[in-house]
Design an enzyme around this catalytic site. Structure first.
Site, PDB file in Angstrom:
ATOM      1  N   TYR A 105     -22.172  46.857  61.558  1.00 44.59           N
ATOM      2  CA  TYR A 105     -21.561  46.500  62.842  1.00 44.59           C
ATOM      3  C   TYR A 105     -22.390  45.438  63.559  1.00 44.59           C
ATOM      4  O   TYR A 105     -21.870  44.393  63.958  1.00 44.59           O
ATOM      5  CB  TYR A 105     -21.437  47.762  63.690  1.00 44.59           C
ATOM      6  CG  TYR A 105     -21.010  47.536  65.119  1.00 44.59           C
ATOM      7  CD1 TYR A 105     -19.830  46.875  65.424  1.00 44.59           C
ATOM      8  CD2 TYR A 105     -21.786  48.014  66.172  1.00 44.59           C
ATOM      9  CE1 TYR A 105     -19.426  46.689  66.745  1.00 44.59           C
ATOM     10  CE2 TYR A 105     -21.391  47.841  67.492  1.00 44.59           C
ATOM     11  CZ  TYR A 105     -20.219  47.168  67.771  1.00 44.59           C
ATOM     12  OH  TYR A 105     -19.828  46.981  69.071  1.00 44.59           O
ATOM     13  N   LYS A 121     -21.127  41.488  64.009  1.00 44.76           N
ATOM     14  CA  LYS A 121     -20.923  41.011  65.380  1.00 44.76           C
ATOM     15  C   LYS A 121     -21.878  39.861  65.706  1.00 44.76           C
ATOM     16  O   LYS A 121     -21.501  38.897  66.393  1.00 44.76           O
ATOM     17  CB  LYS A 121     -21.119  42.159  66.380  1.00 44.76           C
ATOM     18  CG  LYS A 121     -20.033  43.222  66.344  1.00 44.76           C
ATOM     19  CD  LYS A 121     -18.687  42.722  66.845  1.00 44.76           C
ATOM     20  CE  LYS A 121     -18.598  42.609  68.329  1.00 44.76           C
ATOM     21  NZ  LYS A 121     -17.236  42.308  68.816  1.00 44.76           N
TER      22      LYS A 121
END
Length: 532
Positions: free
Chosen positions: A277, A281
């Site tokens: 994640y 990102k």
């Protein structure tokens, strides 16, 4: 097992350094290029900056997206139009999702009360569902609609994202990295665009960094010590190909999903991030910066977004996120402790505070935006209103002690104070004693299915511990000077209507009386649990 790790020299030393640095940095000038505006009685014009504006929002059916839409329509009804990207096979399905997942849900009850029988007409006059997919090169939109949006839109808000810490690598790359690229490509076709707003995360920091994390760009170069530096675009292309080729090795969908999660974690750690994640990102942020050209960009990095604190009402939440699974397992008597250092920090921010910060920052930069500018905001609590892990655990215990969950026989579930474990080995051993051994006899004399269920539950708890350990033992905190500077420039009336200061959070009230009752009502579906 450690009941209270007072001897944890690392985190005690880090907390002392934290206190010193907080005082030190308060006097430092900002390092992200943001200049505090002069204070005026009129503030920054938050309430009226969207008058007549057209906004294109991705991630509209997600938790954050819904709270953002509700706040805009309730506080800024003079907005012209909100184009909402919705994944659907056709327009009819998109319209149905808009109705089921936005218009008809409890979150919008204040608007329903305000407009009464005209509520649905008001909503449909403002909200336009757009069939699309941010992962597609053309955003998956029909050409005629894409042209119309490009002609009309003035602000783009990208809140789409796969937020699972351990996500499939191919899925994470598609929505968190490729998606922002596709959206920026589209933004360059929007002739009236005044701002590109990207909702990111504080997880974009690399796990090797400690201390105070500033509101500044993330860099790939620092993480590539063992290989020749390549551009972000080349890296994305390389990783997408790697994921695609790797997936071909597995015919079984379940096995493929597990292997793709393992690949994502492996690649993230190789580049210096603690999970897929955060890495995907971060890559999305870097690509936006490289591609933006003259487009003004605003990047908001919230920490863990939790249930609403005050607006539109306390405790609204969707999904079982962040520390919530631990809270609920504990309250139901299935978990007595967790691997964490009690002296370190948990960084949470209620959804309505994040939304208000989003709108205030947008207003400031829409009204003063300069081409080619990029600005960063941390919306985090760890510097301005730190929540220590031990205090959080005490508040969780306090809630369930005074308002216990009820078991299947109608009896209250009693809980003891939460235990703290200094390692996964200690945590696993305790789980075996608490979960497996008490059920061993009934499982062996019953069915294999019962034994399998016990083992899977133990593995699920161990998985939670593994995922959260980088956060529950961390020794860093997030600078929020830009948000604090923004708040200083707001009028007193704006601070009341668009309050975004994490210092206003009273943690005991929020955790005990708002957040956990919200979880029990909206996740466990218990009745009679509004704000306590």
């Amino acid at each position: 097992m450690v009941k209270r790790e007072k001897s944890s020299a690392l985190c005690i030393e880090d907390n002392e350094r934290y206190q010193e640095e907080v005082g030190f940095y308060k006097e430092k000038p900002l390092e992200a290029g943001f200049i505090h505006p002069e204070l005026t009685n009129d503030g920054i014009g938050v309430e009226n900056f969207l008058q007549g504006k057209v906004i294109f929002i991705t991630g509209a059916t997600g938790f954050f997206g819904k709270v953002l839409i509700e706040k805009i329509l309730r506080s800024m009804p003079n907005v012209s139009k909100l184009y909402l990207m919705i994944r659907a096979k056709d327009k009819e399905v998109a319209e149905q999702r808009l109705k089921n997942e936005i218009v008809d849900i409890e979150l919008f009850k204040c608007l329903k009360q305000k407009y009464g029988e005209h509520y649905e007409a008001f909503m449909l006059s403002k909200l336009v569902p757009v069939v699309g997919n941010i992962g597609d090169s053309n955003l998956g939109m029909k050409e005629e609609l894409a042209i119309e949006i490009a002609k009309d839109v003035q602000i783009i808000v990208n809140s789409a994202g796969d937020t699972a810490f351990q996500q499939r690598y191919d899925a994470g790359l598609e929505i968190n990295a490729i998606g922002p690229c596709n959206l920026m490509d589209f933004a360059k076709k929007c002739k009236n665009l005044v701002l590109f707003m990207h909702i990111s995360t504080n997880s974009v920091k690399r796990y090797s960094r400690e201390g105070r994390i500033m509101e500044e760009k993330v860099w790939l170069r620092d993480s590539m010590e063992r290989e020749t530096f390549i551009s972000e675009a080349t890296l994305l292309e390389k990783e997408v190909k790697l994921a695609s080729d790797y997936k071909k090795n597995f015919k079984d969908n379940y096995i493929a999903a597990q292997k793709m999660k393992e690949l994502g974690l492996k690649r993230a750690k190789e580049y210096g991030w603690q999970n897929t994640y955060g890495f995907t990102k971060a890559l999305g942020e870097m690509l936006i910066d490289k591609m933006r050209g003259e487009i003004p960009v605003l990047i908001l990095r919230p920490s863990g977004i939790s249930s609403t604190y005050k607006e539109p009402f306390p405790g609204w939440i969707e999904g079982n996120k962040l520390v919530d699974p631990v809270i609920l397992y504990y309250g139901k008597g299935k978990l007595t402790g967790f691997p964490l250092n009690p002296n370190c920090l948990t960084d949470l921010v209620p959804a309505d505070i994040v939304v208000n910060a989003t709108l205030a920052a947008m207003a400031k930069h829409v009204l003063t935006a300069k081409k080619a500018n990029i600005n960063f905001y941390h919306v985090c609590s760890s510097t301005s209103n730190p929540l220590v892990n031990e205090d959080l655990c005490k508040l969780i215990y306090q809630h369930f002690k005074s308002s216990p969950c009820i078991d299947s026989n109608g009896r209250p579930i009693q809980v003891s104070e939460m235990k703290f474990f200094g390692s996964m080995q200690d945590f696993s051993a305790q789980l075996w004693r608490e979960v497996a051994l008490p059920n061993q006899f009934s499982a062996t004399t019953g069915s294999n299915a019962k034994l399998f269920e016990i083992i899977k539950f133990k593995e699920r708890l161990e998985h939670l511990g593994t995922i959260y350990m980088p956060y529950t033992f961390h020794s860093y905190w997030f600078d929020d000077s830009n948000i604090q500077g923004l708040i200083k420039s707001m009028s007193e009336e704006e601070k009341k209507k668009f309050g975004c200061d994490v210092k206003s959070i009273e943690w005991k009230d929020y955790i005990v009386n708002v957040h956990i009752p919200g979880l029990r009502r909206h996740i466990l579906k218990e009745k009679g649990l509004s704000k306590m």
